[in-house]
Write an enzyme that holds these catalytic residues in place. Structure first.
Site, PDB file in Angstrom:
ATOM      1  N   GLY A  10       5.422  76.605  30.306  1.00  0.00           N
ATOM      2  CA  GLY A  10       6.574  76.480  31.351  1.00  0.00           C
ATOM      3  C   GLY A  10       7.232  75.181  31.306  1.00  0.00           C
ATOM      4  O   GLY A  10       6.898  74.286  30.580  1.00  0.00           O
ATOM      5  N   SER A 103       2.861  71.957  45.956  1.00  0.00           N
ATOM      6  CA  SER A 103       4.510  71.944  46.348  1.00  0.00           C
ATOM      7  C   SER A 103       4.716  71.476  47.737  1.00  0.00           C
ATOM      8  O   SER A 103       3.890  71.799  48.735  1.00  0.00           O
ATOM      9  CB  SER A 103       4.965  73.253  46.274  1.00  0.00           C
ATOM     10  OG  SER A 103       6.287  73.272  46.678  1.00  0.00           O
ATOM     11  N   TYR A 163       6.804  82.391  49.098  1.00  0.00           N
ATOM     12  CA  TYR A 163       6.295  81.410  47.980  1.00  0.00           C
ATOM     13  C   TYR A 163       5.503  80.189  48.467  1.00  0.00           C
ATOM     14  O   TYR A 163       4.421  80.156  48.075  1.00  0.00           O
ATOM     15  CB  TYR A 163       7.575  80.925  47.111  1.00  0.00           C
ATOM     16  CG  TYR A 163       7.260  79.544  46.543  1.00  0.00           C
ATOM     17  CD1 TYR A 163       6.482  79.927  45.205  1.00  0.00           C
ATOM     18  CD2 TYR A 163       7.768  78.312  46.210  1.00  0.00           C
ATOM     19  CE1 TYR A 163       6.064  78.825  44.367  1.00  0.00           C
ATOM     20  CE2 TYR A 163       7.240  77.400  45.654  1.00  0.00           C
ATOM     21  CZ  TYR A 163       6.639  77.380  44.561  1.00  0.00           C
ATOM     22  OH  TYR A 163       6.240  76.471  43.563  1.00  0.00           O
TER      23      TYR A 163
END
Length: 339
Positions: A10, A103, A163
């Site tokens: 990725g 995150s 998410y």
């Protein structure tokens, strides 16, 4: 050190692999996009990959806002079930060191201060306000204008979409694994990561990829709201270096340690679009007044803990990084779209 890197093919994972090699470590790639697809939900594949491994750098995830709750099961499966399978296999294999791609979305809105009531936590913005172009959250007590600031790692989590919820769950699972096994776990809460090799039109880091993709098509970047919403754009090489630094550190055992990972340079989205467009050679961005209901207004975090405790600091400045990003190709970009 032999390090299993999930999501190694990725955007961020591939840079982590490069950074590990540059520091003399041995990265072991594990990714569904490689020639022999490897899914972290496959317990047997994970167990084989962990053979002889000293640490795990967990980058694999399904990214983006999440389309309401329609795709919630897929997000939970890939992000949370996948993490649970990985952690269980690590416990069986005796691998006791984890660095997780966290995150900043777990915070929801950033830090706000009211002149009268001090630090407050505004709730989700009302549709009526957004429709009317009132984008700034107001004080939940008196309705006055708020001043945005930097959010620290100790701020309460308030995920606002599917998410974000799965990213917070990954941290809870990692903390439970650390307590149960005595392992060390670090979550690096990334801000808006950008840089060379970013996938075209990716929902991750949102505006940076969408703006760059629009420019590649010869279109003006479309800036939502009024362009004054603030984010922290951090270069992918700095994020990769933070992962290596965390892997080489000696964090406490039996707990999850969390670090904000940003550039430390809050920037309005509209300004980022202008800098990127100028470096690419246009066209100039257009401020549309549109909005996405799952977005927050301002989210910029204090990354001083990572600097102080692990000695990491970002090396790529905003202007320098955006110029490089404007001129670099995007993953999935056709040759005729390259600058």
């Amino acid at each position: 050190m032999r390090v299993l890197v999930t999501g190694s093919a990725g955007f961020i994972g591939s840079h982590v692999v490069e950074a590990l090699r540059a520091r003399g470590h041995e990265p072991v790639g594990f990714d569904v996009r490689e020639s022999t697809p490897a899914d972290v939900r496959d317990a047997d594949a994970v167990a084989r990959a962990l053979s002889g491994v000293d640490a795990v750098c967990h980058q694999a995830a399904m990214v983006g806002l999440g389309d309401g709750v329609a795709d919630a099961a897929e997000y939970v499966s890939r992000n949370d079930l996948g993490t649970a399978v990985l952690l269980s296999a690590m416990a069986d294999a005796g691998v006791g060191r984890l660095v997780l791609a966290g995150s900043m979305v777990v915070y929801g809105e950033g830090r706000y201060e009211c002149a009268r009531h001090g630090v407050v936590r505004p709730g989700p913005r009302a549709v009526a306000d957004l429709d009317a172009g009132r984008f700034e959250p107001a004080c939940p007590v008196c309705g006055r204008e708020l001043a945005p600031g930097l959010v620290g790692e100790d701020a309460p989590a308030d995920p606002r979409n599917v998410y974000a919820t799965t990213k917070l769950t990954q941290e809870h699972l990692s903390a439970a694994w650390a307590r149960a096994t005595g392992g060390s776990a670090v979550s690096l809460r990334y801000h808006n990561v950008y840089g060379p090799g970013m996938p075209r039109d990716t929902p991750y880091a949102g505006v940076a990829s969408f703006f760059r993709s629009a420019l590649a098509r010869g279109e003006a970047p479309r800036v939502f709201e009024d362009g004054r919403q603030r984010r922290d754009f951090v270069h992918v090489r700095d994020v990769a270096a933070a992962n290596v630094t965390a892997l080489e550190a000696d964090p406490p055992e039996g707990v999850l340690t969390v670090y904000n990972t940003g550039s430390g340079e809050p920037c309005a989205v509209g300004r980022m679009a202008r800098v990127l467009a100028d470096a690419h050679g246009g066209p100039r961005p257009v401020v549309t007044g549109e909005y996405r209901l799952g977005d927050v207004r301002h989210i910029t975090a204090d990354s001083s803990r990572l600097r102080a405790e692990l000695g990491w600091k970002p090396e790529v400045g905003f202007e320098e990084g955006m110029v490089e990003f404007a001129r670099a190709g995007l993953r999935g970009q056709r040759p005729e779209q390259a600058p």
